[in-house]
Design a protein around this motif. Structure first.
Motif, PDB file in Angstrom:
ATOM      1  N   ILE A 115       0.858  -1.181   0.000  1.00 36.18           N
ATOM      2  CA  ILE A 115       0.000   0.000   0.000  1.00 36.18           C
ATOM      3  C   ILE A 115       0.895   1.231   0.000  1.00 36.18           C
ATOM      4  O   ILE A 115       1.943   1.241   0.662  1.00 36.18           O
ATOM      5  CB  ILE A 115      -0.940  -0.006   1.228  1.00 36.18           C
ATOM      6  N   THR A 116       0.497   2.239  -0.756  1.00 33.79           N
ATOM      7  CA  THR A 116       1.272   3.475  -0.846  1.00 33.79           C
ATOM      8  C   THR A 116       0.335   4.660  -0.683  1.00 33.79           C
ATOM      9  O   THR A 116      -0.763   4.675  -1.246  1.00 33.79           O
ATOM     10  CB  THR A 116       2.005   3.580  -2.195  1.00 33.79           C
ATOM     11  N   PHE A 117       0.771   5.646   0.089  1.00 37.87           N
ATOM     12  CA  PHE A 117      -0.041   6.847   0.295  1.00 37.87           C
ATOM     13  C   PHE A 117       0.867   7.968   0.780  1.00 37.87           C
ATOM     14  O   PHE A 117       2.002   7.740   1.221  1.00 37.87           O
ATOM     15  CB  PHE A 117      -1.169   6.597   1.310  1.00 37.87           C
ATOM     16  N   THR A 118       0.365   9.188   0.676  1.00 39.13           N
ATOM     17  CA  THR A 118       1.089  10.344   1.189  1.00 39.13           C
ATOM     18  C   THR A 118       0.427  10.823   2.476  1.00 39.13           C
ATOM     19  O   THR A 118      -0.782  10.651   2.667  1.00 39.13           O
ATOM     20  CB  THR A 118       1.097  11.497   0.164  1.00 39.13           C
ATOM     21  N   THR A 119       1.215  11.381   3.339  1.00 37.16           N
ATOM     22  CA  THR A 119       0.705  11.923   4.590  1.00 37.16           C
ATOM     23  C   THR A 119       1.499  13.154   4.962  1.00 37.16           C
ATOM     24  O   THR A 119       2.559  13.424   4.381  1.00 37.16           O
ATOM     25  CB  THR A 119       0.770  10.862   5.720  1.00 37.16           C
ATOM     26  N   SER A 120       1.011  13.900   5.914  1.00 31.51           N
ATOM     27  CA  SER A 120       1.665  15.144   6.301  1.00 31.51           C
ATOM     28  C   SER A 120       2.825  14.884   7.249  1.00 31.51           C
ATOM     29  O   SER A 120       3.041  13.761   7.725  1.00 31.51           O
ATOM     30  CB  SER A 120       0.648  16.092   6.942  1.00 31.51           C
ATOM     31  N   ILE A 121       3.540  15.947   7.559  1.00 27.62           N
ATOM     32  CA  ILE A 121       4.765  15.815   8.340  1.00 27.62           C
ATOM     33  C   ILE A 121       4.515  15.300   9.749  1.00 27.62           C
ATOM     34  O   ILE A 121       5.353  14.602  10.324  1.00 27.62           O
ATOM     35  CB  ILE A 121       5.509  17.173   8.369  1.00 27.62           C
ATOM     36  N   ASP A 122       3.341  15.603  10.331  1.00 27.23           N
ATOM     37  CA  ASP A 122       3.079  15.172  11.695  1.00 27.23           C
ATOM     38  C   ASP A 122       3.034  13.653  11.820  1.00 27.23           C
ATOM     39  O   ASP A 122       3.372  13.096  12.873  1.00 27.23           O
ATOM     40  CB  ASP A 122       1.778  15.790  12.221  1.00 27.23           C
ATOM     41  N   SER A 123       2.625  12.982  10.734  1.00 25.26           N
ATOM     42  CA  SER A 123       2.636  11.513  10.723  1.00 25.26           C
ATOM     43  C   SER A 123       3.937  10.974  10.150  1.00 25.26           C
ATOM     44  O   SER A 123       4.470   9.956  10.619  1.00 25.26           O
ATOM     45  CB  SER A 123       1.454  10.976   9.911  1.00 25.26           C
ATOM     46  N   GLY A 124       4.454  11.647   9.117  1.00 21.63           N
ATOM     47  CA  GLY A 124       5.635  11.149   8.422  1.00 21.63           C
ATOM     48  C   GLY A 124       6.874  11.081   9.280  1.00 21.63           C
ATOM     49  O   GLY A 124       7.719  10.194   9.096  1.00 21.63           O
ATOM     50  N   VAL A 125       7.015  12.002  10.242  1.00 27.13           N
ATOM     51  CA  VAL A 125       8.215  11.999  11.072  1.00 27.13           C
ATOM     52  C   VAL A 125       8.115  10.998  12.219  1.00 27.13           C
ATOM     53  O   VAL A 125       9.114  10.690  12.871  1.00 27.13           O
ATOM     54  CB  VAL A 125       8.482  13.420  11.648  1.00 27.13           C
ATOM     55  N   GLU A 233      10.664  11.240   2.222  1.00 26.88           N
ATOM     56  CA  GLU A 233      10.280  12.643   2.284  1.00 26.88           C
ATOM     57  C   GLU A 233      10.067  13.174   0.873  1.00 26.88           C
ATOM     58  O   GLU A 233      10.966  13.138   0.040  1.00 26.88           O
ATOM     59  CB  GLU A 233      11.352  13.461   2.995  1.00 26.88           C
ATOM     60  N   GLN A 234       8.842  13.638   0.603  1.00 27.56           N
ATOM     61  CA  GLN A 234       8.502  14.118  -0.733  1.00 27.56           C
ATOM     62  C   GLN A 234       8.844  15.593  -0.901  1.00 27.56           C
ATOM     63  O   GLN A 234       9.361  16.014  -1.920  1.00 27.56           O
ATOM     64  CB  GLN A 234       7.004  13.886  -0.992  1.00 27.56           C
ATOM     65  N   ASP A 235       8.517  16.376   0.079  1.00 32.38           N
ATOM     66  CA  ASP A 235       8.895  17.787   0.126  1.00 32.38           C
ATOM     67  C   ASP A 235       9.017  18.151   1.595  1.00 32.38           C
ATOM     68  O   ASP A 235       9.157  17.276   2.448  1.00 32.38           O
ATOM     69  CB  ASP A 235       7.870  18.673  -0.613  1.00 32.38           C
ATOM     70  N   GLU A 236       8.988  19.404   1.918  1.00 30.24           N
ATOM     71  CA  GLU A 236       9.168  19.802   3.306  1.00 30.24           C
ATOM     72  C   GLU A 236       7.926  19.554   4.158  1.00 30.24           C
ATOM     73  O   GLU A 236       7.965  19.717   5.373  1.00 30.24           O
ATOM     74  CB  GLU A 236       9.543  21.282   3.365  1.00 30.24           C
ATOM     75  N   VAL A 237       6.831  19.165   3.517  1.00 29.91           N
ATOM     76  CA  VAL A 237       5.570  18.992   4.238  1.00 29.91           C
ATOM     77  C   VAL A 237       5.056  17.564   4.184  1.00 29.91           C
ATOM     78  O   VAL A 237       4.546  17.037   5.172  1.00 29.91           O
ATOM     79  CB  VAL A 237       4.503  19.967   3.691  1.00 29.91           C
ATOM     80  N   ASN A 238       5.177  16.913   3.033  1.00 28.20           N
ATOM     81  CA  ASN A 238       4.553  15.606   2.817  1.00 28.20           C
ATOM     82  C   ASN A 238       5.578  14.477   2.764  1.00 28.20           C
ATOM     83  O   ASN A 238       6.732  14.675   2.349  1.00 28.20           O
ATOM     84  CB  ASN A 238       3.742  15.617   1.516  1.00 28.20           C
ATOM     85  N   TYR A 239       5.103  13.290   3.167  1.00 32.53           N
ATOM     86  CA  TYR A 239       5.913  12.081   3.136  1.00 32.53           C
ATOM     87  C   TYR A 239       5.136  10.997   2.387  1.00 32.53           C
ATOM     88  O   TYR A 239       3.902  10.942   2.466  1.00 32.53           O
ATOM     89  CB  TYR A 239       6.225  11.592   4.548  1.00 32.53           C
ATOM     90  N   VAL A 240       5.860  10.135   1.685  1.00 35.18           N
ATOM     91  CA  VAL A 240       5.263   8.988   1.000  1.00 35.18           C
ATOM     92  C   VAL A 240       5.607   7.731   1.793  1.00 35.18           C
ATOM     93  O   VAL A 240       6.783   7.453   2.047  1.00 35.18           O
ATOM     94  CB  VAL A 240       5.768   8.857  -0.449  1.00 35.18           C
ATOM     95  N   ILE A 241       4.578   6.991   2.184  1.00 33.89           N
ATOM     96  CA  ILE A 241       4.760   5.779   2.981  1.00 33.89           C
ATOM     97  C   ILE A 241       4.373   4.565   2.141  1.00 33.89           C
ATOM     98  O   ILE A 241       3.315   4.544   1.519  1.00 33.89           O
ATOM     99  CB  ILE A 241       3.916   5.837   4.268  1.00 33.89           C
ATOM    100  N   THR A 242       5.240   3.576   2.139  1.00 33.19           N
ATOM    101  CA  THR A 242       4.967   2.303   1.474  1.00 33.19           C
ATOM    102  C   THR A 242       5.021   1.206   2.530  1.00 33.19           C
ATOM    103  O   THR A 242       5.966   1.159   3.334  1.00 33.19           O
ATOM    104  CB  THR A 242       5.992   2.016   0.372  1.00 33.19           C
ATOM    105  N   ALA A 243       4.015   0.355   2.528  1.00 35.49           N
ATOM    106  CA  ALA A 243       3.938  -0.693   3.546  1.00 35.49           C
ATOM    107  C   ALA A 243       3.506  -2.007   2.914  1.00 35.49           C
ATOM    108  O   ALA A 243       2.866  -2.032   1.854  1.00 35.49           O
ATOM    109  CB  ALA A 243       2.966  -0.292   4.653  1.00 35.49           C
ATOM    110  N   LEU A 244       3.854  -3.087   3.575  1.00 34.61           N
ATOM    111  CA  LEU A 244       3.570  -4.442   3.106  1.00 34.61           C
ATOM    112  C   LEU A 244       2.548  -5.090   4.023  1.00 34.61           C
ATOM    113  O   LEU A 244       2.499  -4.819   5.224  1.00 34.61           O
ATOM    114  CB  LEU A 244       4.864  -5.265   3.107  1.00 34.61           C
TER     115      LEU A 244
END
Length: 357
Positions: A115-125, A233-244
Motif C-alpha cells: 500500500i502506498t499513500f502520502t501523509t503530512s509531516i506530523d505523521s511522516g516523522v 520525504e517528498q517535500d518539506e511537508v509531505n511524506y510517502v509511505i509504502t507498507a507491506l
C-alpha cells in the motif's frame, strides 16, 4: 540481518535494524490524515511466486551441506511445481531450515500486497520502517470507519462526519483505537453510541487530542494491517509511505501450523440487505393524446447498493426481470389484475440479496 529476519534502515545518520517480529499497531491512517490521492495498492506478479522451497544448510552430523524441501500443496495445485533454491546463512539445524522455507512460502502467498499513500509531516516523522500500521480505506472496506476526533475525555470521544461514518451495532463487538497525546495507540471497547459521541468501557491513559486520528473496528468489519517498509520525504511537508501486508498469527502458523485468525477487511462482498418500505402507486398518464396506465414501484434505497433486480408478473404468469440503477421502477401499460413484484439488492460482486422485498 538475514539470519534474524531483519531489515536494515538508514536513519538519522546511522543504521538500525527492524526485525520481522510480532508487534501491535503503532499508528492509524484513514482518509482524514492522508493525501487527496488516498490509498493505492499493488501486488507481486504470479511469476515471482513459488510453491516449493529447497533450503540448503550445513548438517552438523554429516558435516556436509544438506537440503530441506518445504512444499505448499495449495500453491502447487494453483501454480504447479515452481522451485526456489535458498541458501540458509549460518544455519546448522534442519528445523531452522524448514522454518525459513515455510516463512518464504508464507510471505510469497500472503504478504504480496503493498500500500502506498502520502501523509503530512506530523505523521511522516513519527512512522518508521518496521512499524505496523492500521488502515481504514472506505473504498476497499465499503464503509467509513475512521476520521478525526472533534473532542474527547478519557471515556468519551466525539467523532467527525457522523453522516458519512458507518457506525457498527453494539452487538457487533465494536472497538475504537485512537492516538493519544503522547503518540501511543490505545484501543477500548465501545459500550454506547449516542449521535457522534462514543463511550468506551474503560478510561484511556489520557484524553485524546482534538484532531487525533481514530479507527473503529468490529467483528464484521476490521481494519487492515501493514508493516511499513519505506518512508520517503517528498517535500518539506509531505511524506510517502509504502507498507507491506502484515498478517497476525503468521509466526504461530510458521512455527506450529496454527490456523490463521480470520480478518474481515471489507463488507463489499457480504450479501446486501433487501430494500425496505416498498410502495406501489398506480397512475394514469397521457402520452400522445392516449391515456395509459402505469405502476410506479418505489423503495427505500440500501446504503452501498447501486443496482437492484426487479421481478414482476401478472396473476399466474412468468416473472419478468429488469435490472435498475435507482430506487424506483415504472411499469407502463398495466392491465387489470394482480401484480406480484419482488425487488432484490446487488452487492459489489453482483450477488443478489438472500431475500426480496
Amino acid at each position: 540481518a538475514g539470519v534474524m529476519r531483519c531489515m536494515p534502515i538508514w536513519s538519522a545518520g546511522g543504521i538500525t535494524l527492524a526485525q520481522d517480529k510480532e508487534t501491535s499497531a503503532s499508528y492509524l491512517f484513514n482518509l482524514a490524515n492522508v493525501g487527496e490521492g488516498g490509498f493505492s495498492y499493488s501486488g507481486s506478479s504470479l511469476k515471482t511466486r513459488h510453491s516449493v522451497i529447497s533450503v540448503s544448510y550445513f548438517n552438523m552430523d554429516s558435516k556436509e551441506v544438506d537440503f530441506e524441501v518445504v512444499e505448499d500443496s495449495t500453491a502447487i495445485a494453483k501454480f504447479g511445481t515452481i522451485v526456489k533454491q535458498v541458501k540458509a546463512y549460518a544455519c546448522t539445524s534442519r528445523n531452522q531450515a524448514a522454518r525459513l522455507g515455510r516463512a518464504i512460502l508464507f510471505a510469497e502467498q500472503n504478504e504480496s500486497e503493498t500500500i502506498t499513500f502520502t501523509t503530512s509531516i506530523d505523521s511522516g516523522v513519527v512512522v518508521r520502517p518496521g512499524s505496523v500500521i492500521e488502515v481504514n480505506d472506505p473504498v476497499r472496506a465499503g464503509a467509513r470507519r475512521g476520521g478525526r476526533v472533534v473532542s474527547a475525555t478519557t471515556t468519551t470521544i466525539t467523532i467527525d462526519a457522523l453522516a458519512q461514518t458507518g457506525l457498527p451495532a453494539l452487538n457487533d463487538n465494536p472497538t475504537i483505537s485512537v492516538i493519544l497525546s503522547d503518540g501511543t495507540v490505545e484501543s477500548r471497547t465501545i459500550t454506547d453510541i449516542t449521535g457522534a459521541v462514543i463511550t468506551v468501557s474503560s478510561a484511556f491513559s489520557s484524553a485524546p487530542s482534538t484532531n487525533a486520528p481514530y479507527l473503529i473496528s468490529s467483528t464484521t468489519l476490521q481494519t487492515q494491517l501493514f508493516r511499513v517498509i519505506q518512508v520517503q520525504e517528498q517535500d518539506e511537508v509531505n511524506y510517502v509511505i509504502t507498507a507491506l501486508t502484515y498478517v497476525e498469527g503468521k509466526y504461530a502458523f510458521i512455527e506450529n501450523n496454527t490456523p490463521l485468525p480470520t480478518r474481515t477487511i471489507s463488507v463489499l462482498n457480504a450479501p446486501a440487505l433487501p430494500p425496505s418500505n416498498l410502495t406501489i402507486t398506480e397512475q394514469t398518464v397521457v402520452i400522445n393524446s392516449i391515456a395509459r396506465s402505469k405502476l410506479i414501484v418505489d423503495w427505500q434505497p440500501v446504503v452501498g447498493v447501486t443496482q437492484y433486480l426487479v421481478n414482476y408478473k401478472l396473476e399466474n404468469g412468468n416473472y419478468v426481470s429488469q435490472v435498475v440503477f435507482s430506487s424506483d421502477f415504472e411499469l407502463l401499460d398495466t392491465v387489470k389484475g394482480t401484480y406480484t413484484i419482488q425487488v432484490f439488492s446487488y452487492n459489489a460482486s453482483l450477488e443478489l440479496s438472500a431475500n426480496a422485498t
